[in-house]
Motif scaffolding. Sequence first.
Motif: not given
Ligand code: ATP
Length: 302
Positions: A148-152, A156-163, A224-228, A239-244, A272-277
């Motif tokens: 969960f993240r409170h970021e309405p 569609p790639a920024r959800q509040q409840l995602f996997r 310290l952080k990379f994104e795919l 959009t960040a679909c993976m983070s390292f 892996f942001g599963l909904e984003r992928i």
């Molecule tokens: P962003 O910069 O887009 O907010 P983030 O840096 O907050 O992403 P992480 O905290 O690294 O993302 O989370 C790991 C992964 O979860 C991200 O690479 C992304 O694919 C996915 N993710 C993060 N926030 C969301 C969201 N609000 N909705 C859907 N997927 C998300």
Amino acid sequence: MDMQTSFLDRLFDSGLLIETGVDGLYGRSGQFEDVIAAFERLIDKFGGADGAEAIRFPPGMNRAFFEKSGYMKSFPQLAGTVHSFCGSELDHMSLLKCMEVGEDWTKDQEATDIVLTPAACYPLYPTVAKRGHLPESGALFDLQSYCFRHEPSKDPARQQLFRMREYVCMGTDKHVTDFRQNWMDRGVEMMKAVGLDVTIDVANDPFFGRAGKMLANNQRDQNLKFELLIPITSTAKPTACMSFNYHQDAFGAKWGLNFEDGSVAHTACVGFGLERIALALFHAHGLDIKEWPESVRKPLWG
Ligand code: ATP
Ligand code: ZN
Ligand code: MG
């Protein structure tokens, strides 16, 4: 109407996502879930031989662990707590009255011992610390959780409840940075295999406030952080679909993840942001899975 509204509307129209009346809170269709399940099997194929220990936590975590994690210092704006009614019959009467007249009935709700999980790896560190010393050879975990993240948002790639599917590695500096590099290479390979255009870039977390700016700069400067990144709602701003993430020994020190000789473990996690992928796949190949190119269907469904 801007581009991202129209992609969201097309997702609603196609039935892939189901509106709930709240931005960033959606139902998913069977087809949408088929894509996530298929992609997770692809992740298994790439990571399966590493011998990670699979653990599945529910999407809520122990509030005491959440507090100790320091999440409220860094991301107070994103957190979600679980509150419940804990009152008497009299309190119940005034609660119902409040609802009836349209007043705020939530202000007397009390915090429970549960907080919504902000990232799949958060419940892991205290769990592993409780087991005792880390083996010399380190430890590797395979996690998946709704987060969960409170970021309405209308994106569609920024959800509040995602996997989030995550691999978490604990070990020496070299061990965990090799793990991270290995998954960056695999990530690029996996996305290419399903016909997605990717770039990898250095990134930072959205630490809250003015002091957070410094934390973010530091995180960037130290790589310290990379994104795919994959285009979903914009090609200019993919959009960040993976983070390292490499945490150095910060989590090791915080949670007491030590080797037998007392030295502190380093940790890294790959998410892996599963909904984003899934959304990236629908964006690239169309909203009907049956129409996807054979070259994309094959690695997903064989
Ligand atoms: P962003 O910069 O887009 O907010 P983030 O840096 O907050 O992403 P992480 O905290 O690294 O993302 O989370 C790991 C992964 O979860 C991200 O690479 C992304 O694919 C996915 N993710 C993060 N926030 C969301 C969201 N609000 N909705 C859907 N997927 C998300
Ligand atoms: Zn993590
Ligand atoms: Mg974010």
